[in-house]
Scaffold this motif. Structure first.
Motif, PDB file in Angstrom:
ATOM      1  N   ASN A 269      99.311 -42.563 -37.356  1.00 48.69           N
ATOM      2  CA  ASN A 269      97.988 -42.093 -37.726  1.00 48.69           C
ATOM      3  C   ASN A 269      97.997 -40.980 -38.757  1.00 48.69           C
ATOM      4  O   ASN A 269      96.984 -40.730 -39.401  1.00 48.69           O
ATOM      5  CB  ASN A 269      97.220 -41.640 -36.481  1.00 48.69           C
ATOM      6  N   ASN A 270      99.111 -40.305 -38.929  1.00 45.23           N
ATOM      7  CA  ASN A 270      99.165 -39.192 -39.871  1.00 45.23           C
ATOM      8  C   ASN A 270     100.047 -39.457 -41.088  1.00 45.23           C
ATOM      9  O   ASN A 270     100.071 -38.650 -42.008  1.00 45.23           O
ATOM     10  CB  ASN A 270      99.633 -37.918 -39.147  1.00 45.23           C
ATOM     11  N   TRP A 271     100.782 -40.552 -41.082  1.00 43.56           N
ATOM     12  CA  TRP A 271     101.637 -40.899 -42.214  1.00 43.56           C
ATOM     13  C   TRP A 271     101.587 -42.423 -42.382  1.00 43.56           C
ATOM     14  O   TRP A 271     102.586 -43.120 -42.289  1.00 43.56           O
ATOM     15  CB  TRP A 271     103.061 -40.434 -41.941  1.00 43.56           C
ATOM     16  N   ARG A 272     100.355 -42.901 -42.607  1.00 43.54           N
ATOM     17  CA  ARG A 272     100.108 -44.352 -42.641  1.00 43.54           C
ATOM     18  C   ARG A 272     100.889 -45.075 -43.736  1.00 43.54           C
ATOM     19  O   ARG A 272     101.259 -46.221 -43.555  1.00 43.54           O
ATOM     20  CB  ARG A 272      98.618 -44.621 -42.808  1.00 43.54           C
ATOM     21  N   SER A 273     101.080 -44.422 -44.860  1.00 47.67           N
ATOM     22  CA  SER A 273     101.759 -45.109 -45.957  1.00 47.67           C
ATOM     23  C   SER A 273     103.200 -45.460 -45.602  1.00 47.67           C
ATOM     24  O   SER A 273     103.752 -46.415 -46.127  1.00 47.67           O
ATOM     25  CB  SER A 273     101.726 -44.248 -47.222  1.00 47.67           C
ATOM     26  N   LYS A 274     103.786 -44.706 -44.718  1.00 50.84           N
ATOM     27  CA  LYS A 274     105.185 -44.944 -44.361  1.00 50.84           C
ATOM     28  C   LYS A 274     105.329 -45.658 -43.022  1.00 50.84           C
ATOM     29  O   LYS A 274     106.188 -46.524 -42.868  1.00 50.84           O
ATOM     30  CB  LYS A 274     105.932 -43.610 -44.315  1.00 50.84           C
ATOM     31  N   TYR A 275     104.502 -45.290 -42.040  1.00 49.47           N
ATOM     32  CA  TYR A 275     104.628 -45.839 -40.690  1.00 49.47           C
ATOM     33  C   TYR A 275     103.398 -46.659 -40.341  1.00 49.47           C
ATOM     34  O   TYR A 275     102.384 -46.128 -39.903  1.00 49.47           O
ATOM     35  CB  TYR A 275     104.795 -44.712 -39.663  1.00 49.47           C
TER      36      TYR A 275
ATOM     37  N   ASN B 199      96.387 -31.131 -30.692  1.00 48.18           N
ATOM     38  CA  ASN B 199      97.447 -30.172 -30.359  1.00 48.18           C
ATOM     39  C   ASN B 199      98.284 -30.642 -29.184  1.00 48.18           C
ATOM     40  O   ASN B 199      99.511 -30.488 -29.188  1.00 48.18           O
ATOM     41  CB  ASN B 199      96.846 -28.789 -30.072  1.00 48.18           C
ATOM     42  N   GLU B 200      97.626 -31.199 -28.168  1.00 49.49           N
ATOM     43  CA  GLU B 200      98.367 -31.714 -27.016  1.00 49.49           C
ATOM     44  C   GLU B 200      99.265 -32.882 -27.419  1.00 49.49           C
ATOM     45  O   GLU B 200     100.411 -32.972 -26.976  1.00 49.49           O
ATOM     46  CB  GLU B 200      97.411 -32.133 -25.900  1.00 49.49           C
ATOM     47  N   LEU B 201      98.735 -33.771 -28.263  1.00 48.43           N
ATOM     48  CA  LEU B 201      99.532 -34.894 -28.747  1.00 48.43           C
ATOM     49  C   LEU B 201     100.741 -34.385 -29.530  1.00 48.43           C
ATOM     50  O   LEU B 201     101.867 -34.861 -29.340  1.00 48.43           O
ATOM     51  CB  LEU B 201      98.685 -35.809 -29.643  1.00 48.43           C
ATOM     52  N   PHE B 202     100.508 -33.388 -30.381  1.00 48.51           N
ATOM     53  CA  PHE B 202     101.592 -32.833 -31.171  1.00 48.51           C
ATOM     54  C   PHE B 202     102.661 -32.209 -30.275  1.00 48.51           C
ATOM     55  O   PHE B 202     103.861 -32.402 -30.499  1.00 48.51           O
ATOM     56  CB  PHE B 202     101.041 -31.800 -32.162  1.00 48.51           C
ATOM     57  N   LYS B 203     102.249 -31.480 -29.241  1.00 51.38           N
ATOM     58  CA  LYS B 203     103.200 -30.890 -28.293  1.00 51.38           C
ATOM     59  C   LYS B 203     104.029 -31.977 -27.610  1.00 51.38           C
ATOM     60  O   LYS B 203     105.248 -31.845 -27.458  1.00 51.38           O
ATOM     61  CB  LYS B 203     102.469 -30.060 -27.232  1.00 51.38           C
ATOM     62  N   LYS B 204     103.357 -33.052 -27.188  1.00 48.54           N
ATOM     63  CA  LYS B 204     104.076 -34.156 -26.527  1.00 48.54           C
ATOM     64  C   LYS B 204     105.080 -34.789 -27.492  1.00 48.54           C
ATOM     65  O   LYS B 204     106.202 -35.101 -27.105  1.00 48.54           O
ATOM     66  CB  LYS B 204     103.096 -35.215 -26.020  1.00 48.54           C
ATOM     67  N   ALA B 205     104.648 -34.996 -28.741  1.00 52.33           N
ATOM     68  CA  ALA B 205     105.542 -35.595 -29.732  1.00 52.33           C
ATOM     69  C   ALA B 205     106.749 -34.685 -29.971  1.00 52.33           C
ATOM     70  O   ALA B 205     107.886 -35.157 -30.039  1.00 52.33           O
ATOM     71  CB  ALA B 205     104.785 -35.850 -31.039  1.00 52.33           C
TER      72      ALA B 205
ATOM     73  N   MET C 289     105.085 -39.681 -30.407  1.00 50.56           N
ATOM     74  CA  MET C 289     105.666 -39.617 -31.756  1.00 50.56           C
ATOM     75  C   MET C 289     105.179 -40.786 -32.611  1.00 50.56           C
ATOM     76  O   MET C 289     104.761 -40.595 -33.756  1.00 50.56           O
ATOM     77  CB  MET C 289     107.195 -39.654 -31.685  1.00 50.56           C
ATOM     78  N   ILE C 290     105.275 -41.982 -32.043  1.00 53.26           N
ATOM     79  CA  ILE C 290     104.866 -43.180 -32.779  1.00 53.26           C
ATOM     80  C   ILE C 290     103.390 -43.092 -33.144  1.00 53.26           C
ATOM     81  O   ILE C 290     102.994 -43.321 -34.293  1.00 53.26           O
ATOM     82  CB  ILE C 290     105.163 -44.447 -31.947  1.00 53.26           C
ATOM     83  N   PHE C 291     102.558 -42.758 -32.167  1.00 51.21           N
ATOM     84  CA  PHE C 291     101.118 -42.652 -32.406  1.00 51.21           C
ATOM     85  C   PHE C 291     100.821 -41.630 -33.495  1.00 51.21           C
ATOM     86  O   PHE C 291     100.035 -41.876 -34.417  1.00 51.21           O
ATOM     87  CB  PHE C 291     100.404 -42.284 -31.105  1.00 51.21           C
TER      88      PHE C 291
END
Length: 164
Positions: A89-95, A69-75, A83-85
């Motif tokens: 890690n959550n959309w590996r097929s694209k990024y 949640n903290e990472l998401f808030k920062k992104a 954002m990059i991280f």
């Protein structure tokens, strides 16, 4: 030995303490050290007492969700690194950082599966050898004797030595 000490850790306030330590990122080994028991004892307690296992599991899950949640808030607030991280890690097929084409990536995955299968086969063969009580040398000699016999049989049939 810590026989009987587990009862203390089944009390609600101590389960909460275990959960908090796990949420704070402590490993099971570190938690066992804080309790004053061997890590193996904690493993046994987790198997024997569902309350202990559950609170350690929940503690880790809570920690993961808090950090996520903290990472998401920062992104969301524009932190580019976050954002990059998050995307990697959550959309590996694209990024991802892979320089492989989709076909090359599929090939690499297939090679990985093949390597894993070969390792499983080798492990199985070693297990069979171990269980049979025969040494690898004995089995190899037996196999070579069978090949020699087959080769001799082909020579008699063809009149010329066959390639083995």
């Amino acid at each position: 030995m810590a026989v009987g000490r587990y009862q203390k850790w089944l009390e609600p306030e101590n389960l909460l303490l275990l959960q908090g330590w796990k949420r704070d990122g402590l490993s099971d080994e570190q938690i066992a050290q804080k309790i004053g028991i061997a890590p193996r004892t904690l493993e046994n307690w987790k198997k024997q007492h569902v309350q202990i296992m559950q609170c350690l599991k929940v503690g880790k899950e809570q920690a993961n969700f808090i950090i996520e949640n903290e990472l998401f808030k920062k992104a969301k607030s524009g932190n580019v690194t976050a954002m990059i991280f998050y995307l990697k890690n959550n959309w590996r097929s694209k990024y991802n950082d892979s320089q492989l084409s989709p076909d090359e990536l599929k090939l690499a995955e297939a090679k990985s599966r093949k390597t894993n299968a070969e390792a499983d086969i080798a492990e199985y063969k070693a297990k069979v050898l171990e269980e049979s009580g025969s040494s690898g040398v004995e089995l190899l000699n037996e196999y070579l004797d069978k090949l020699d016999a087959l080769s001799d049989k082909e020579v008699k049939q063809d009149g010329a030595k066959a390639d083995v």
